[in-house]
Design an enzyme around this catalytic site. Structure first.
Site, short mmCIF file in Angstrom:
data_model
loop_
_atom_site.label_atom_id
_atom_site.label_comp_id
_atom_site.label_asym_id
_atom_site.label_seq_id
_atom_site.Cartn_x
_atom_site.Cartn_y
_atom_site.Cartn_z
N ASP A 13 0.81 -1.23 0.00
CA ASP A 13 0.00 0.00 0.00
C ASP A 13 0.84 1.27 0.00
OD1 ASP A 13 -2.25 -1.71 0.34
OD2 ASP A 13 -1.83 -1.78 2.48
N LYS A 16 2.24 2.32 -5.01
CA LYS A 16 2.91 1.82 -6.23
C LYS A 16 2.04 2.05 -7.46
CE LYS A 16 3.23 -2.30 -4.50
NZ LYS A 16 2.77 -2.04 -3.12
N GLY A 40 -4.17 -4.29 -4.36
CA GLY A 40 -5.19 -3.32 -4.74
C GLY A 40 -4.49 -2.04 -5.12
N HIS A 41 -4.41 -1.77 -6.41
CA HIS A 41 -3.72 -0.57 -6.87
C HIS A 41 -4.74 0.50 -7.24
CE1 HIS A 41 0.08 -3.03 -8.06
NE2 HIS A 41 -0.12 -2.95 -6.77
N GLN A 225 2.21 -5.90 -3.20
CA GLN A 225 2.54 -5.97 -1.77
C GLN A 225 3.83 -5.19 -1.50
OE1 GLN A 225 1.69 -9.41 -3.20
NE2 GLN A 225 -0.31 -8.53 -2.97
P1 IMP Z 1 -2.45 -12.84 1.74
O1 IMP Z 1 -1.51 -12.26 0.73
O2 IMP Z 1 -3.91 -12.60 1.42
O3 IMP Z 1 -2.15 -14.28 2.03
O4 IMP Z 1 -2.22 -12.05 3.13
C1 IMP Z 1 -1.02 -12.16 3.86
C2 IMP Z 1 -0.63 -10.83 4.49
O5 IMP Z 1 -0.27 -9.92 3.46
C3 IMP Z 1 -1.75 -10.14 5.26
O6 IMP Z 1 -1.18 -9.42 6.34
C4 IMP Z 1 -2.32 -9.17 4.27
O7 IMP Z 1 -2.98 -8.08 4.88
C5 IMP Z 1 -1.06 -8.74 3.55
N1 IMP Z 1 -1.29 -8.26 2.18
C6 IMP Z 1 -1.54 -9.00 1.09
N2 IMP Z 1 -1.67 -8.22 0.00
C7 IMP Z 1 -1.49 -6.96 0.42
C8 IMP Z 1 -1.46 -5.69 -0.26
O8 IMP Z 1 -1.62 -5.57 -1.47
N3 IMP Z 1 -1.23 -4.61 0.53
C9 IMP Z 1 -1.00 -4.71 1.86
N4 IMP Z 1 -0.99 -5.86 2.53
C10 IMP Z 1 -1.24 -6.98 1.81
#
Ligand code: IMP
Length: 436
Positions: A13, A16, A40-41, A225
């Site tokens: 977040d 990017k 989520g961009h 991420q």
């Molecule tokens: P997962 O990727 O859904 O398995 O989540 C694993 C961890 O990564 C959790 O803490 C999510 O909140 C975090 N996470 C996954 N994708 C994002 C992102 O795009 N932005 C921020 N945190 C993310």
């Protein structure tokens, strides 16, 4: 000719989407190489705000090719929804604008259900996943039990693979997770429908990108991420299931490291995190609340409030090393415009010892206390600044201090969410990189 990787330096977040969208103007091809629709961009163009989860941010430009690499896990339902939504708004009209790797793994309905059921079972110890089935899909990939994007268009192969794996998943859901299984025929029919619409997008991504590079085209690799959510280098186990660092662009798109010319890291002017896990500079007070409010810090994918805190330099230093960064894009500077003083965490204190880097043991990081230095705030609106000189003196000082503490140049400063609300100090697609 430049081929640039953009990665997040924190826990995701970082903004990017905006940086990628801005630099896409100078690229011919935009590539996603890891993650899935957990990302989520948010991109703001004119009056429009578009949130993309899976399709690369380049989709908003005509004539650019968007590529989803083998390292991504693809939920076909989400992919179709995004294509339809973009088309409704007049974007992404040409089918040749999208190429998806045949080798990218599919997110199946059982992945999503397993993800959610496991989190439920973990209770307090949960990771806080996005519940999109990301982790379970990557597990199947590594266990060699996954179904890939190329299989979607091959009915016989798809049915065989699904027929072999579904009883195993149903048994696991039923006996271990106390949840419901799936009907083979229903899943097959659902995915057959997706296959019919999506098979035209499948292809050999490595071949395509390397061919483009040979022809002198510029490639932008769009990370999702952030570095500290990397499955190897992040705050394990509070991480995502892919390699979010720049090296992931090579494995996740089938491109050799010698083809990458520059790596830009994106960091907010402060820090946020969603989900569980340690966060040394977290502010559980009115200041944190103010940052959340001004920065509209709510998850683009799940809507969850993001945890907020001051800028953490050890996190950034780690990112610079792990990614081989050649520059920093500093976003959301405008959000800090209301504070009398602004803090920067320069190191941690752990049981009387000063630590400059992020410790790899999560239990050690949990016990770390931030060491802060304090700077005067600028208490001004920054949105109209278009060059570094336009920034108030205190804001320039803040940026320079970050450069000093990290030994890396801040090449872009974002002062608002719109494309034009940006100070581009050096365009990585137009000039030679300066090594950090
Ligand atoms: P997962 O990727 O859904 O398995 O989540 C694993 C961890 O990564 C959790 O803490 C999510 O909140 C975090 N996470 C996954 N994708 C994002 C992102 O795009 N932005 C921020 N945190 C993310």
């Amino acid at each position: 000719m430049a081929n640039i990787v953009i990665v997040g330096m924190q826990w995701g977040d970082e903004g990017k989407g905006k940086v990628v969208d801005l630099l896409t103007e100078y690229a011919d091809v935009v590539v996603r190489f890891q993650g899935g629709n957990n990302a989520g961009h948010t991109v703001v163009v004119g009056q429009e705000t578009i949130i993309l989860h899976l399709v690369p941010s380049g989709a908003l430009y005509r004539g650019k090719t968007c590529v989803i690499g083998n390292g991504v896990v693809v939920d076909p339902q989400v992919l179709l929804q995004e294509i339809d939504e973009l088309r409704k708004r007049g974007h992404f009209l040409d089918d040749r604008q999208l190429l998806v790797s045949e080798d990218a793994h599919l997110i199946m309905p059982y992945h999503r259900r397993i993800d959610v059921a496991r989190e439920r079972m973990k209770g307090e110890g949960k990771i806080g996943t996005t519940g999109r089935g990301i982790g379970p899909a990557y597990e199947d990939k590594v266990a060699r039990e996954g179904i890939r994007f190329g299989d979607l268009g091959e009915e016989k192969v798809f049915r065989e693979k699904l027929g072999a794996i579904l009883p195993v998943k149903n048994h696991y859901l039923d006996t271990c997770l106390k949840d419901q299984g799936f009907d083979l025929e229903a899943v097959f029919q659902e995915y057959r429908g997706y296959g019919e619409r999506l098979k035209k997008f499948a292809g050999n991504v490595s071949l395509f990108i390397n061919g483009q590079i040979r022809q002198g085209r510029q490639i932008l690799f769009e990370g999702a991420q952030g570095t500290h959510l990397d499955v190897d280098h992040g705050t394990y186990p509070f991480v995502t299931s892919s390699n979010t660092v720049s090296g992931g662009a090579c494995t996740g798109a089938g491109v050799g490291p010698t083809r990458i010319t520059e790596v830009i890291g994106v960091s907010k002017a402060y820090t946020t995190r969603v989900g569980g896990g340690p966060f040394p500079t977290e502010l559980n007070d009115a200041v944190g609340e103010k940052i959340r409010e001004r920065g509209r810090e709510f998850g683009a994918t799940t809507g969850r409030p993001r945890r907020c805190g001051w800028l953490d330099i050890p996190l950034l230093r780690d990112s610079i090393r792990l990614n081989g960064l050649t520059g920093i894009a500093l976003t959301k500077m405008d959000v800090l415009g209301e504070f009398d003083t602004i803090r920067i965490c320069t190191a941690y204190q752990h049981r009387g010892r000063r630590i400059e880097e992020v410790p790899s043991q999560v239990q050690v990081l949990k016990e770390c206390e931030p060491v802060y230095e304090e700077h005067p705030g600028w208490k001004a609106e920054l949105r109209n600044a278009r060059s570094f000189r336009d920034l108030p003196r205190q804001a320039r000082h803040y940026v320079r201090r970050i450069e000093e503490l990290t030994g890396t140049r801040v090449t872009l400063v974002s002062v608002g969410e719109k494309r034009e609300e940006t100070i581009l100090r050096r365009n990585p697609f137009q000039r030679r990189p300066r090594r950090s």
